[in-house]
Scaffold this active site. Structure first.
Site, mmCIF file in Angstrom:
data_model
loop_
_atom_site.group_PDB
_atom_site.id
_atom_site.type_symbol
_atom_site.label_atom_id
_atom_site.label_comp_id
_atom_site.label_asym_id
_atom_site.label_seq_id
_atom_site.Cartn_x
_atom_site.Cartn_y
_atom_site.Cartn_z
ATOM 1 N N GLU A 329 0.763 -1.178 -0.039
ATOM 2 C CA GLU A 329 0.122 0.083 0.068
ATOM 3 C C GLU A 329 0.804 1.268 -0.088
ATOM 4 O OE1 GLU A 329 -2.009 3.592 1.708
ATOM 5 O OE2 GLU A 329 -0.453 2.442 2.481
ATOM 6 N N GLU A 330 2.126 1.195 0.504
ATOM 7 C CA GLU A 330 2.690 2.258 1.267
ATOM 8 C C GLU A 330 3.423 3.121 -0.297
ATOM 9 O OE1 GLU A 330 2.259 3.907 3.563
ATOM 10 O OE2 GLU A 330 1.997 2.688 5.207
ATOM 11 N N ASP A 357 -7.098 1.082 8.297
ATOM 12 C CA ASP A 357 -5.946 1.729 7.893
ATOM 13 C C ASP A 357 -6.041 3.149 8.336
ATOM 14 O OD1 ASP A 357 -3.360 2.054 7.056
ATOM 15 O OD2 ASP A 357 -3.907 2.214 4.896
HETATM 16 ZN ZN LIG Z 1 -1.360 2.651 6.194
#
Ligand SMILES: [Zn+2]
Length: 469
Positions: A329-330, A357
């Site tokens: 995701e990052e 998140d």
């Molecule tokens: Zn995150």
């Protein structure tokens, strides 16, 4: 009433007509109280978080730690008897911070002063001896543009703080993060040799916060780093005093070829509609600062704990409830995109996507990522969600990992915890499990388990049109 008969009541109610909403509500109310009674004493989510952050503290995409996290998460699902536990492979970027990151203030006649600095994820390195240049401070890209040729050959210092007047810290983050994500592009266009960015945090302290940044095709790549908020204020004061200041920035980070990694998936197969799926997820990768306890170790362990609580209660959901721990995701979203495009999706219908998140803090409710028809439909569950402290249902974005699926019209839900402290820790050495309260973390897992059970039992309106994005 024992949990098994309770589950049967829930199922019976779930398949009944909407006129029986009150029966349904009371059976889900019983599930809610069973979730609390089972989850709160055992704090299963925090036990998992301790394992994840100790065995795979650094799990940025492409790292050995990410591989460890994938194997660990798969073993959790297998040990808990989830069905169809498997990895879904994706290719991910592989960036490494390297051993050297330094920012030193150089003033004539004075000893050098080291600033607390870290490279932004994806940055190129400086030459070995660093880049030494004068510094210009700006608070916006407009201000940078007005500097014209005065930024050429300089290090541009982006110093617009997250707006402390905003109650919602995610809004404050959204209002400042362009400096980090696009600063190197705008800096290079102005002829800068490097950029440093004030850390994205509302706390004024000496800890730098990393995060994703980008380059643009046809624009020169220049190194990009974040300095702590305290050092940003110190540098700003110094520049404001008119003192001639040079900064020497030295970074040894590098980007290696993409490598294979994976999303981790496991589920409770639906008893009536197994091909209709509710995903509960988070992202397994984390920045290499701290141990990614809030971001997003919390979301991952909550997903696994949510399914384990449902299983432990003996609830047999009509639709499939699936935990998916997404990779990357990052710095790429390859896991989220890979999930949406995987050919396994062709034979499935996704009823909803739920993501946590936003940290492992006490939940307040969910952001509902869909149209007004969806929101009014889910409002029927508000009283039950309130019993687990998660009854606040607001329109908004649900989650980055699930956004490729939500973009195709699948309703999205984002767990919305209290967020005042989140950005104090986010992407920094401070994001460690001692900042996570085990009860608050468990409450998030309970809220997700309850929402997943209700969606699995009752479904959602089929014709939901998601908000334009
Ligand atoms: Zn995150």
């Amino acid at each position: 009433m024992n949990v098994r008969s309770l589950a049967l009541v829930a199922l019976a109610a779930a398949s009944a007509a909407s006129a029986q909403v009150s029966d349904t509500a009371s059976s889900y109310g019983r599930i809610a109280s069973e979730l609390l009674r089972t989850g709160l004493p055992r704090q299963g989510a925090f036990r998992l978080l301790e394992q994840l952050t100790s065995r795979a503290p650094h799990r940025l995409s492409g790292s050995a730690g990410a591989d460890t996290a994938v194997a660990l998460a798969k073993s959790w699902m297998e040990q808990r008897g989830f069905s169809n536990v498997h990895l879904e492979q994706v290719m991910v970027p592989h960036w490494e911070r390297g051993a050297v990151e330094k920012a030193v203030l150089e003033q004539r006649g004075k000893p050098p002063v080291a600033l607390a600095v870290c490279a932004l994820g994806g940055s190129i390195a400086t030459p070995g001896r660093g880049i030494s240049a004068g510094v210009v401070e700006v608070k916006s890209f407009d201000e940078l543009e007005k500097l014209g040729a005065n930024a050429a050959g300089k290090i541009v210092f982006f110093n617009r703080p997250m707006d402390p007047a905003l109650l919602n810290t995610f809004e404050a983050y959204g209002g400042a993060v362009d400096q980090r994500s696009r600063g190197a592009i705008q800096g290079a266009k102005s002829g800068a040799v490097a950029v440093v960015v004030r850390s994205m945090s509302l706390a004024v302290d000496g800890v730098p916060h990393t995060g994703g940044m980008s380059y643009a095709e046809g624009v020169k790549k220049i190194p990009a780093a974040a300095i702590s908020t305290a050092d940003a204020e110190r540098l700003s004061r110094l520049l404001g005093s008119g003192a001639p200041v040079r900064l020497r920035l030295t970074l040894s980070c590098r980007t290696l070829p993409d490598v294979p990694s994976a999303n981790v998936s496991g589920e409770i197969v639906g008893s009536e509609k197994p091909d209709e799926v509710i995903v509960v997820g988070g992202h397994l990768d984390a920045w290499d600062k701290g141990t990614g306890a809030h971001d997003d170790g919390s979301g991952c362990v909550q997903a696994v704990e949510a399914l384990d609580l449902i299983r432990t209660l003996g609830v047999h959901p009509a639709r499939t409830i699936r935990a998916v721990l997404f990779m990357n995701e990052e710095n790429g979203l390859r896991g989220g995109r890979g999930y949406a495009s995987d050919e396994r999706r062709r034979s499935e219908k996704h009823t909803a996507m739920i993501e946590s998140d936003a940290g492992g803090f006490a939940p307040r409710g969910f952001y509902v990522d869909g149209d007004s028809a969806l929101r009014s439909f889910v409002n029927r569950w508000k009283p039950v969600l309130e019993t687990v402290n998660a009854g606040r249902l607001l329109p908004g974005r649900s989650g980055v990992d699930i956004s490729p699926m939500v973009a195709t019209g699948v309703p999205g839900f984002g767990l919305d915890p209290e967020n005042q402290r989140y950005f104090d820790y986010h992407h920094s050495d401070k994001d460690t499990p001692d900042k996570v309260n085990p009860r608050e973390l468990e409450m998030g897992a309970i809220a997700e388990a309850l929402l997943a059970c209700m969606i699995a039992g009752e479904g959602l309106p089929a014709n939901v049109v998601t908000r334009p994005r």
